[in-house]
Motif scaffolding. Sequence first.
Motif, mmCIF file in Angstrom:
data_model
loop_
_atom_site.group_PDB
_atom_site.id
_atom_site.type_symbol
_atom_site.label_atom_id
_atom_site.label_comp_id
_atom_site.label_asym_id
_atom_site.label_seq_id
_atom_site.Cartn_x
_atom_site.Cartn_y
_atom_site.Cartn_z
ATOM 1 N N LEU A 19 -12.638 2.745 -1.468
ATOM 2 C CA LEU A 19 -11.850 3.790 -0.830
ATOM 3 C C LEU A 19 -10.905 3.210 0.203
ATOM 4 O O LEU A 19 -9.743 3.620 0.304
ATOM 5 C CB LEU A 19 -12.770 4.821 -0.172
ATOM 6 N N ALA A 20 -11.378 2.250 0.975
ATOM 7 C CA ALA A 20 -10.539 1.631 2.007
ATOM 8 C C ALA A 20 -9.378 0.903 1.375
ATOM 9 O O ALA A 20 -8.238 0.990 1.841
ATOM 10 C CB ALA A 20 -11.379 0.679 2.852
ATOM 11 N N ASP A 21 -9.659 0.162 0.284
ATOM 12 C CA ASP A 21 -8.599 -0.581 -0.379
ATOM 13 C C ASP A 21 -7.571 0.360 -0.980
ATOM 14 O O ASP A 21 -6.365 0.107 -0.955
ATOM 15 C CB ASP A 21 -9.186 -1.470 -1.485
ATOM 16 N N THR A 22 -8.049 1.507 -1.539
ATOM 17 C CA THR A 22 -7.132 2.464 -2.152
ATOM 18 C C THR A 22 -6.230 3.096 -1.113
ATOM 19 O O THR A 22 -5.015 3.222 -1.293
ATOM 20 C CB THR A 22 -7.938 3.552 -2.887
ATOM 21 N N SER A 23 -6.817 3.535 0.029
ATOM 22 C CA SER A 23 -6.008 4.172 1.068
ATOM 23 C C SER A 23 -5.018 3.192 1.656
ATOM 24 O O SER A 23 -3.925 3.556 2.082
ATOM 25 C CB SER A 23 -6.918 4.739 2.168
ATOM 26 N N CYS A 24 -5.372 1.909 1.655
ATOM 27 C CA CYS A 24 -4.515 0.911 2.272
ATOM 28 C C CYS A 24 -3.244 0.674 1.473
ATOM 29 O O CYS A 24 -2.257 0.198 2.016
ATOM 30 C CB CYS A 24 -5.280 -0.402 2.414
ATOM 31 N N THR A 25 -3.249 1.029 0.177
ATOM 32 C CA THR A 25 -2.046 0.823 -0.624
ATOM 33 C C THR A 25 -0.923 1.726 -0.170
ATOM 34 O O THR A 25 0.247 1.441 -0.407
ATOM 35 C CB THR A 25 -2.339 1.085 -2.108
ATOM 36 N N THR A 26 -1.261 2.843 0.487
ATOM 37 C CA THR A 26 -0.223 3.773 0.911
ATOM 38 C C THR A 26 -0.148 3.945 2.416
ATOM 39 O O THR A 26 0.903 4.292 2.938
ATOM 40 C CB THR A 26 -0.458 5.158 0.269
ATOM 41 N N ASP A 27 -1.254 3.722 3.144
ATOM 42 C CA ASP A 27 -1.297 4.056 4.560
ATOM 43 C C ASP A 27 -1.201 2.855 5.488
ATOM 44 O O ASP A 27 -0.908 3.011 6.665
ATOM 45 C CB ASP A 27 -2.600 4.816 4.871
ATOM 46 N N CYS A 28 -1.471 1.676 5.009
ATOM 47 C CA CYS A 28 -1.510 0.518 5.890
ATOM 48 C C CYS A 28 -0.113 -0.044 6.146
ATOM 49 O O CYS A 28 0.739 -0.039 5.265
ATOM 50 C CB CYS A 28 -2.405 -0.563 5.295
ATOM 51 N N PHE A 29 0.078 -0.564 7.354
ATOM 52 C CA PHE A 29 1.358 -1.163 7.720
ATOM 53 C C PHE A 29 1.409 -2.619 7.271
ATOM 54 O O PHE A 29 0.401 -3.319 7.268
ATOM 55 C CB PHE A 29 1.571 -1.071 9.227
ATOM 56 N N VAL A 30 2.607 -3.073 6.942
ATOM 57 C CA VAL A 30 2.869 -4.454 6.544
ATOM 58 C C VAL A 30 3.673 -5.122 7.654
ATOM 59 O O VAL A 30 4.634 -4.543 8.171
ATOM 60 C CB VAL A 30 3.652 -4.513 5.214
ATOM 61 N N GLN A 31 3.291 -6.331 8.020
ATOM 62 C CA GLN A 31 3.992 -7.061 9.075
ATOM 63 C C GLN A 31 5.279 -7.668 8.535
ATOM 64 O O GLN A 31 5.314 -8.211 7.439
ATOM 65 C CB GLN A 31 3.103 -8.168 9.632
ATOM 66 N N SER A 32 6.366 -7.567 9.321
ATOM 67 C CA SER A 32 7.646 -8.117 8.874
ATOM 68 C C SER A 32 8.575 -8.297 10.077
ATOM 69 O O SER A 32 8.122 -8.323 11.224
ATOM 70 C CB SER A 32 8.283 -7.187 7.833
ATOM 71 N N ARG A 33 9.858 -8.392 9.794
ATOM 72 C CA ARG A 33 10.889 -8.501 10.822
ATOM 73 C C ARG A 33 12.077 -7.628 10.428
ATOM 74 O O ARG A 33 12.280 -7.333 9.242
ATOM 75 C CB ARG A 33 11.345 -9.960 10.985
ATOM 76 N N ALA A 34 12.862 -7.222 11.423
ATOM 77 C CA ALA A 34 14.031 -6.376 11.169
ATOM 78 C C ALA A 34 15.195 -6.807 12.046
ATOM 79 O O ALA A 34 15.003 -7.223 13.194
ATOM 80 C CB ALA A 34 13.697 -4.901 11.425
#
Length: 255
Positions: A19-34
Amino acid sequence: MALSLLCPLLATFLFMQTLADTSCTTDCFVQSRAAYYPNSEQNGTDVGACGFGSFGATVNGGDVSAASNLYRNGVGCGACYQVRCTNSAYCSGNGVTVVLTDQGSSGNTDFILSQRAFGGMAVNTDAAASLLALGVVDVEYRRVSCSYPNKNLTVKIDESSNNPHYLAFVIWFQQGSRDITAVQLCETQNFVCKLLDRSHGAVWTTGAPPSGPLSLRMLFSAEEEGDETWVAPVNNIPQDWKAGQTYDLGVQVDQ
């Protein structure tokens, strides 16, 4: 007895992890730069790679962005992302929601935001000025649903079109968090459909459009493999369609 207790506990753990892995595909933030467009004013550019024209600079109030990998050869055009910078001295917790309307990268970034959107990540106007002075900042992002209240999906006929020999168009106001991955153009009398080409960005084209009023069928695809839905609009593109005109399709998607 110990083994009989362990197995249910292990099964519960694996289920919760799934469940955690599934929710993370849509709800988790990805680290990056802008970064941000240095040669624009507040909005984005009206010559973006998606082919949206001036719409691509002003949609979403001008909170728009170019993207590198997220552009996905044009499939990512029109997608919405929540982007927030990570410096607590300057950045708000919510960040800003942007629409992808262009392709580009700078300084190992995933996003080149409009100046309006870049400053919109800040807690106040003074902090926004400090962010702009930095030029490139660490961010985290996630995909979110686009929202255009009181707007239907709308076709904008490209200026290069020439009725009845060549038709090119983009689709505006796409809500939800799915991608348009295929478009069919159908005759309304005999229902013969033709699969269109994505020439670049969000521009769909055909060198021999069918005659008469035209009906569209659009394939909306989610990130999960196999999660696809064809949508047929209520309104047709009229027989006498003209370059530069917009046509309300009378339908909207919310997924």
